[in-house]
Scaffold this motif. Structure first.
Motif, PDB file in Angstrom:
ATOM      1  N   ALA A  24       0.840  -1.204   0.000  1.00 30.75           N
ATOM      2  CA  ALA A  24       0.000   0.000   0.000  1.00 30.75           C
ATOM      3  C   ALA A  24       0.868   1.244   0.000  1.00 30.75           C
ATOM      4  O   ALA A  24       1.855   1.330   0.739  1.00 30.75           O
ATOM      5  CB  ALA A  24      -0.916  -0.003   1.212  1.00 30.75           C
ATOM      6  N   VAL A  25       0.510   2.231  -0.861  1.00 31.96           N
ATOM      7  CA  VAL A  25       1.271   3.475  -0.965  1.00 31.96           C
ATOM      8  C   VAL A  25       0.832   4.428   0.143  1.00 31.96           C
ATOM      9  O   VAL A  25      -0.358   4.707   0.304  1.00 31.96           O
ATOM     10  CB  VAL A  25       1.051   4.131  -2.342  1.00 31.96           C
ATOM     11  N   VAL A  26       1.766   4.926   0.913  1.00 29.50           N
ATOM     12  CA  VAL A  26       1.497   5.921   1.955  1.00 29.50           C
ATOM     13  C   VAL A  26       1.945   7.266   1.407  1.00 29.50           C
ATOM     14  O   VAL A  26       3.135   7.502   1.220  1.00 29.50           O
ATOM     15  CB  VAL A  26       2.234   5.574   3.264  1.00 29.50           C
ATOM     16  N   TYR A 286     -13.616  22.319   0.911  1.00 25.68           N
ATOM     17  CA  TYR A 286     -13.301  21.297   1.900  1.00 25.68           C
ATOM     18  C   TYR A 286     -11.855  21.435   2.352  1.00 25.68           C
ATOM     19  O   TYR A 286     -11.047  22.136   1.727  1.00 25.68           O
ATOM     20  CB  TYR A 286     -13.500  19.889   1.309  1.00 25.68           C
ATOM     21  N   VAL A 287     -11.540  20.735   3.435  1.00 23.59           N
ATOM     22  CA  VAL A 287     -10.160  20.517   3.864  1.00 23.59           C
ATOM     23  C   VAL A 287     -10.019  19.041   4.226  1.00 23.59           C
ATOM     24  O   VAL A 287     -11.018  18.339   4.454  1.00 23.59           O
ATOM     25  CB  VAL A 287      -9.773  21.408   5.066  1.00 23.59           C
ATOM     26  N   TRP A 288      -8.783  18.562   4.255  1.00 24.77           N
ATOM     27  CA  TRP A 288      -8.499  17.188   4.667  1.00 24.77           C
ATOM     28  C   TRP A 288      -7.963  17.206   6.089  1.00 24.77           C
ATOM     29  O   TRP A 288      -6.924  17.806   6.365  1.00 24.77           O
ATOM     30  CB  TRP A 288      -7.476  16.551   3.731  1.00 24.77           C
ATOM     31  N   ILE A 289      -8.692  16.586   6.994  1.00 26.23           N
ATOM     32  CA  ILE A 289      -8.288  16.477   8.394  1.00 26.23           C
ATOM     33  C   ILE A 289      -7.510  15.185   8.581  1.00 26.23           C
ATOM     34  O   ILE A 289      -7.937  14.107   8.126  1.00 26.23           O
ATOM     35  CB  ILE A 289      -9.508  16.490   9.335  1.00 26.23           C
ATOM     36  N   VAL A 290      -6.361  15.278   9.243  1.00 33.74           N
ATOM     37  CA  VAL A 290      -5.572  14.083   9.558  1.00 33.74           C
ATOM     38  C   VAL A 290      -6.037  13.562  10.914  1.00 33.74           C
ATOM     39  O   VAL A 290      -5.865  14.227  11.944  1.00 33.74           O
ATOM     40  CB  VAL A 290      -4.065  14.392   9.574  1.00 33.74           C
ATOM     41  N   GLY A 291      -6.638  12.365  10.896  1.00 30.84           N
ATOM     42  CA  GLY A 291      -7.191  11.804  12.118  1.00 30.84           C
ATOM     43  C   GLY A 291      -6.340  10.683  12.694  1.00 30.84           C
ATOM     44  O   GLY A 291      -5.117  10.630  12.481  1.00 30.84           O
ATOM     45  N   ALA A 292      -6.997   9.769  13.427  1.00 28.13           N
ATOM     46  CA  ALA A 292      -6.293   8.655  14.069  1.00 28.13           C
ATOM     47  C   ALA A 292      -5.639   7.773  13.018  1.00 28.13           C
ATOM     48  O   ALA A 292      -6.200   7.529  11.943  1.00 28.13           O
ATOM     49  CB  ALA A 292      -7.274   7.848  14.914  1.00 28.13           C
ATOM     50  N   GLY A 293      -4.454   7.273  13.350  1.00 28.13           N
ATOM     51  CA  GLY A 293      -3.733   6.407  12.428  1.00 28.13           C
ATOM     52  C   GLY A 293      -3.235   7.155  11.213  1.00 28.13           C
ATOM     53  O   GLY A 293      -2.904   6.510  10.196  1.00 28.13           O
ATOM     54  N   ASP A 294      -3.169   8.459  11.281  1.00 35.62           N
ATOM     55  CA  ASP A 294      -2.718   9.295  10.159  1.00 35.62           C
ATOM     56  C   ASP A 294      -3.532   9.041   8.895  1.00 35.62           C
ATOM     57  O   ASP A 294      -2.997   9.031   7.778  1.00 35.62           O
ATOM     58  CB  ASP A 294      -1.219   9.071   9.889  1.00 35.62           C
ATOM     59  N   ARG A 295      -4.834   8.855   9.052  1.00 34.88           N
ATOM     60  CA  ARG A 295      -5.716   8.708   7.903  1.00 34.88           C
ATOM     61  C   ARG A 295      -6.523   9.995   7.742  1.00 34.88           C
ATOM     62  O   ARG A 295      -6.905  10.630   8.729  1.00 34.88           O
ATOM     63  CB  ARG A 295      -6.641   7.499   8.080  1.00 34.88           C
TER      64      ARG A 295
END
Length: 342
Positions: A24-26, A286-295
């Motif tokens: 999987a690409v991170v 929109y914005v992208w929120i970085v949540g748990a597990g860096d997702r």
């Protein structure tokens, strides 16, 4: 029979047909922590305007006898700037002086006769009235004679000359424009959505001139007009609090940048870099929120105003302390795991 080689080939072909799953690409991203908007700064283009400027004109009509100053010349307060031919006014002065002296003589004679009761009080009062009128007319013509000479009301520079010698002019026609070459006033145009900030006592201003880069001169609100006839904005004037007038000599016409520092009107607003905003073709912001597990999670937001060089106020949708992606927002997918570079 060649059973063994055939079996080996079949096993080899089966092994090749089973591909190893790709890892999987991170995706690497940069993030920023949302912070309360607090005080936000906005920049406006402005220009220094004169503290003292006036178009000088004669109060009487006549022929220009002399304009002894040239355009761009510096003059002192009280210095002669222009003069009309005074002969017509001098004739008026002579005529009104003659009438004044005659009515004065009559009034004095009537007063003596009244003391001996040789004339009525009504006749004496009529003579006194004629004398007062003649004196007023004479004094007015003397003032007109003074008005044939224009003098500088303050020290300044002759910015423009509108007439030449021997030209005939009308009363009130501009003769020249006098401007103070040093000023403490700057003016800029404010958009209507920022007008309420002027009424906030916490709003502050600094001014940076192109001639003096790196110097931020504080300023205070002088005046503003709450009308805009051409819908281009509202004119605002500031007074510079120049800490060193000898070093920072500000002249009318110098261009500058005004920075207005004010509190955001939305109490729970946060600020983010503009690059954090994701606006897909389908619409919405929109914005992208970085949540748990860096997702990452996509979240809709309400935008406020732009400020500074590259920041925007987020009125709703993001809480202070949340991590928001600021680079690569158009390559992300919901729930994708990311690697934070910063």
């Amino acid at each position: 029979m060649r059973i063994i080689p055939i079996l080996a080939i079949a096993l080899l072909a089966g092994a090749c047909s089973r591909k190893t799953p790709a890892p999987a690409v991170v995706r690497p991203v940069k993030v920023a922590t949302a912070a309360g908007a607090g005080l936000i700064d906005k920049d406006f283009a402005g220009m220094a305007t004169p503290d003292d400027a006036v178009n000088l004109a004669f109060k009487v009509a006549g022929q220009v006898l002399d304009v002894p100053v040239s355009q761009g010349a510096g003059v002192k307060k009280g210095e002669l700037l222009a003069e009309l031919d005074p002969r017509d006014i001098e004739l008026q002065v002579a005529a009104t002086r003659s009438a004044f002296e005659e009515t004065r003589s009559q009034q004095q004679r009537m007063q003596r006769l009244l003391e001996h009761e040789a004339v009525s009080r009504q006749e004496a009062e009529a003579a006194a009235t004629r004398y007062a009128q003649a004196r007023s007319t004479y004094e007015n013509t003397l003032d007109l004679l003074k008005d044939t000479r224009l003098k500088a009301p303050f020290a300044g520079v002759v910015e423009r000359k509108y007439v030449d010698n021997f030209e005939r002019v009308q009363a009130g026609q501009p003769i020249l424009r006098l401007v103070n070459p040093v000023t403490s006033t700057v003016q800029f145009t404010l958009p209507e959505n920022a007008l309420p900030l002027l009424r906030d006592s916490s709003t502050r201003f600094t001014v940076a001139f192109d001639n003096y880069r790196g110097a931020a001169i504080p300023a205070r609100l002088k005046e503003y007009v709450e009308t805009s006839s051409d819908a281009s904005g509202f004119p605002v004037s500031l007074t510079l609090e120049n800490p060193d007038p000898a070093r920072y000599r500000i002249s009318p016409g110098m261009s500058c940048t005004i920075t207005m520092l004010s509190a955001d009107p939305v109490p729970d607003a946060v600020s983010l870099p503009v690059s954090a905003v994701y606006a897909p073709a389908g619409g919405g912001t929109y914005v992208w929120i970085v949540g748990a597990g860096d997702r990452v999670m996509r979240r809709e937001v309400t935008l406020g105003e732009l400020f500074g060089r590259d920041r925007v106020v987020i009125d709703s949708g993001v809480a202070p302390g949340e991590r928001v992606v600021t680079a690569g927002v158009y390559q992300l997918r919901e729930g994708e795991r990311v690697r934070i570079l910063n």
